[in-house]
Scaffold this motif. Structure first.
Motif, PDB file in Angstrom:
ATOM      1  N   GLN A 105     -60.485 -40.624 -14.343  1.00 48.23           N
ATOM      2  CA  GLN A 105     -60.976 -39.421 -13.676  1.00 48.23           C
ATOM      3  C   GLN A 105     -60.900 -39.657 -12.078  1.00 48.23           C
ATOM      4  O   GLN A 105     -61.579 -40.809 -11.894  1.00 48.23           O
ATOM      5  N   PRO A 106     -60.475 -38.734 -11.318  1.00 47.07           N
ATOM      6  CA  PRO A 106     -60.579 -39.151  -9.808  1.00 47.07           C
ATOM      7  C   PRO A 106     -62.100 -39.013  -9.586  1.00 47.07           C
ATOM      8  O   PRO A 106     -62.733 -37.758  -9.669  1.00 47.07           O
ATOM      9  N   GLY A 107     -62.785 -39.936  -9.118  1.00 51.38           N
ATOM     10  CA  GLY A 107     -64.304 -39.843  -8.732  1.00 51.38           C
ATOM     11  C   GLY A 107     -65.257 -39.505  -9.981  1.00 51.38           C
ATOM     12  O   GLY A 107     -64.740 -40.020 -10.977  1.00 51.38           O
ATOM     13  N   TYR A 162     -67.775 -39.000 -16.350  1.00 49.07           N
ATOM     14  CA  TYR A 162     -66.814 -39.820 -17.170  1.00 49.07           C
ATOM     15  C   TYR A 162     -66.420 -39.353 -18.499  1.00 49.07           C
ATOM     16  O   TYR A 162     -65.953 -40.242 -19.366  1.00 49.07           O
ATOM     17  N   SER A 163     -66.955 -38.265 -18.804  1.00 53.07           N
ATOM     18  CA  SER A 163     -66.926 -37.739 -20.375  1.00 53.07           C
ATOM     19  C   SER A 163     -65.771 -37.602 -20.929  1.00 53.07           C
ATOM     20  O   SER A 163     -65.361 -38.055 -22.015  1.00 53.07           O
ATOM     21  N   VAL A 164     -64.698 -37.128 -20.308  1.00 50.51           N
ATOM     22  CA  VAL A 164     -63.320 -36.891 -20.890  1.00 50.51           C
ATOM     23  C   VAL A 164     -62.459 -38.260 -20.948  1.00 50.51           C
ATOM     24  O   VAL A 164     -62.004 -38.936 -21.919  1.00 50.51           O
ATOM     25  N   TYR A 165     -62.625 -39.159 -19.809  1.00 51.85           N
ATOM     26  CA  TYR A 165     -62.125 -40.455 -19.525  1.00 51.85           C
ATOM     27  C   TYR A 165     -62.555 -41.102 -20.988  1.00 51.85           C
ATOM     28  O   TYR A 165     -62.013 -41.856 -21.666  1.00 51.85           O
ATOM     29  N   LEU A 204     -60.382 -49.672  -6.999  1.00 57.51           N
ATOM     30  CA  LEU A 204     -61.143 -49.677  -5.845  1.00 57.51           C
ATOM     31  C   LEU A 204     -60.954 -48.252  -4.941  1.00 57.51           C
ATOM     32  O   LEU A 204     -61.449 -48.012  -3.809  1.00 57.51           O
ATOM     33  N   LYS A 205     -59.885 -47.756  -5.274  1.00 62.35           N
ATOM     34  CA  LYS A 205     -59.264 -46.452  -4.514  1.00 62.35           C
ATOM     35  C   LYS A 205     -60.425 -45.545  -4.628  1.00 62.35           C
ATOM     36  O   LYS A 205     -61.374 -45.153  -5.539  1.00 62.35           O
ATOM     37  N   ASP A 206     -60.663 -44.788  -3.262  1.00 61.86           N
ATOM     38  CA  ASP A 206     -61.739 -43.848  -3.306  1.00 61.86           C
ATOM     39  C   ASP A 206     -63.268 -44.414  -3.356  1.00 61.86           C
ATOM     40  O   ASP A 206     -64.036 -43.403  -3.423  1.00 61.86           O
ATOM     41  N   LYS A 207     -63.380 -45.680  -3.383  1.00 57.46           N
ATOM     42  CA  LYS A 207     -64.827 -45.930  -3.738  1.00 57.46           C
ATOM     43  C   LYS A 207     -65.433 -46.509  -2.199  1.00 57.46           C
ATOM     44  O   LYS A 207     -64.629 -47.361  -1.582  1.00 57.46           O
ATOM     45  N   THR A 208     -66.448 -46.361  -1.958  1.00 54.86           N
ATOM     46  CA  THR A 208     -67.325 -47.057  -0.838  1.00 54.86           C
ATOM     47  C   THR A 208     -67.580 -48.527  -0.992  1.00 54.86           C
ATOM     48  O   THR A 208     -67.754 -48.995  -2.282  1.00 54.86           O
ATOM     49  N   GLU A 209     -67.986 -49.360   0.198  1.00 51.63           N
ATOM     50  CA  GLU A 209     -68.216 -50.812   0.024  1.00 51.63           C
ATOM     51  C   GLU A 209     -69.342 -50.729  -0.742  1.00 51.63           C
ATOM     52  O   GLU A 209     -69.711 -51.593  -1.608  1.00 51.63           O
ATOM     53  N   ALA A 210     -70.297 -49.539  -0.716  1.00 45.75           N
ATOM     54  CA  ALA A 210     -71.626 -49.762  -1.228  1.00 45.75           C
ATOM     55  C   ALA A 210     -71.428 -49.522  -2.763  1.00 45.75           C
ATOM     56  O   ALA A 210     -72.105 -50.381  -3.506  1.00 45.75           O
TER      57      ALA A 210
END
Length: 257
Positions: A105-107, A162-165, A204-210
């Motif tokens: 899922q995206p985000g 992440y329910s559906v995933y 890693l896509k769309d995730k912040t370093e934190a």
């Protein structure tokens, strides 16, 4: 569309053949390279990233292995059947199936905010894709073979968003256990691997370093998995040493859950 690498692998040559879905990059590519290193001929399945798939084939060829890149959308049964046909034509049969292809899922998408398009896409690729390949493998895999499905440790963590995933992965785990029993008498094992956070482009896509640092600290080993960590688990499950493991889900997450 098919491209094929060198068919001579020297002293490591084996008559075993594996299909690895979603193998153009990330965990799938690492699995393909690892199996090829054991002398297994590998079908590098890809949906749309032909150049990446060809690069994986080229790398395996350079190391003396055997591989072919075969395009197929695992959500489409006819394309899966054609991929198996190509594997049999190129290498004489199929022994191992690794169902790595999948999307996340995206985000964070809460169940109430999940639209039909996202739901249908997750089901089509993560669940129906695995169903399509297993259904065909039941009739085409050689006796004594191995099937390795992919779940996710997100299912055990039960993370909001992440329910559906996680639902698609729970279904894959259930089918893994039951399918292992349905193949009684053929010497074929069916298992699943459930990675935790793994350092791939997709993860890693769309995730912040934190966010990445937080996820890396969750396992007691305090790091993200690398694709090769997961590939080693798959290599064990398809090897003779893994032959007594059947109907199980292996949570390869560094002790996170």
């Amino acid at each position: 569309m098919t491209s094929i690498a060198n068919t001579a692998s020297g002293s490591r040559s084996s008559n075993k053949v594996a299909i690895v879905t979603g193998a153009s990059r990330g965990i799938g590519a690492a699995i393909a390279r690892r199996l090829a290193a054991d002398g297994i001929a590998v079908i590098i399945n890809y949906a749309g990233r032909k150049a990446d798939a060809d690069a994986v084939v080229a790398g395996i060829e350079a190391a003396g292995g055997r591989a072919a890149a075969v395009q197929a959308d695992v959500a489409v049964p006819a394309q899966v059947a054609a991929m198996v046909d190509q594997a049999c034509t190129l290498f004489g049969g199929v022994d191992f199936l690794v169902n790595n292809a999948g999307i996340i899922q995206p985000g964070l998408t809460m169940l109430a905010d999940t639209d039909d398009e996202l739901f249908d896409r997750l089901i089509a690729i993560n669940l129906k894709g695995s169903f399509n390949t297993m259904r065909i493998a039941a009739k085409r895999l050689r006796d004594g073979g191995r099937i390795v499905n992919f779940s996710s440790s997100v299912k055990a963590l039960a993370l909001p968003g992440y329910s559906v995933y996680a639902g698609t992965k729970a279904a894959v785990e259930a089918m893994t256990n039951i399918f292992a029993k349905e193949l009684r008498g053929r010497g074929i094992t069916v298992n699943a691997v459930a990675p935790g956070p793994t350092a791939t482009d997709l993860f890693l896509k769309d995730k912040t370093e934190a966010q990445i640092e937080h996820l890396a600290k969750l396992p007691p080993l305090e790091r993200l998995a690398q694709p090769d960590d997961i590939a080693e688990v798959v290599a064990f499950l398809v090897s003779p040493a893994g032959g007594w493991i059947n109907g199980q889900t292996i949570r390869a997450n560094g002790g996170m859950v």
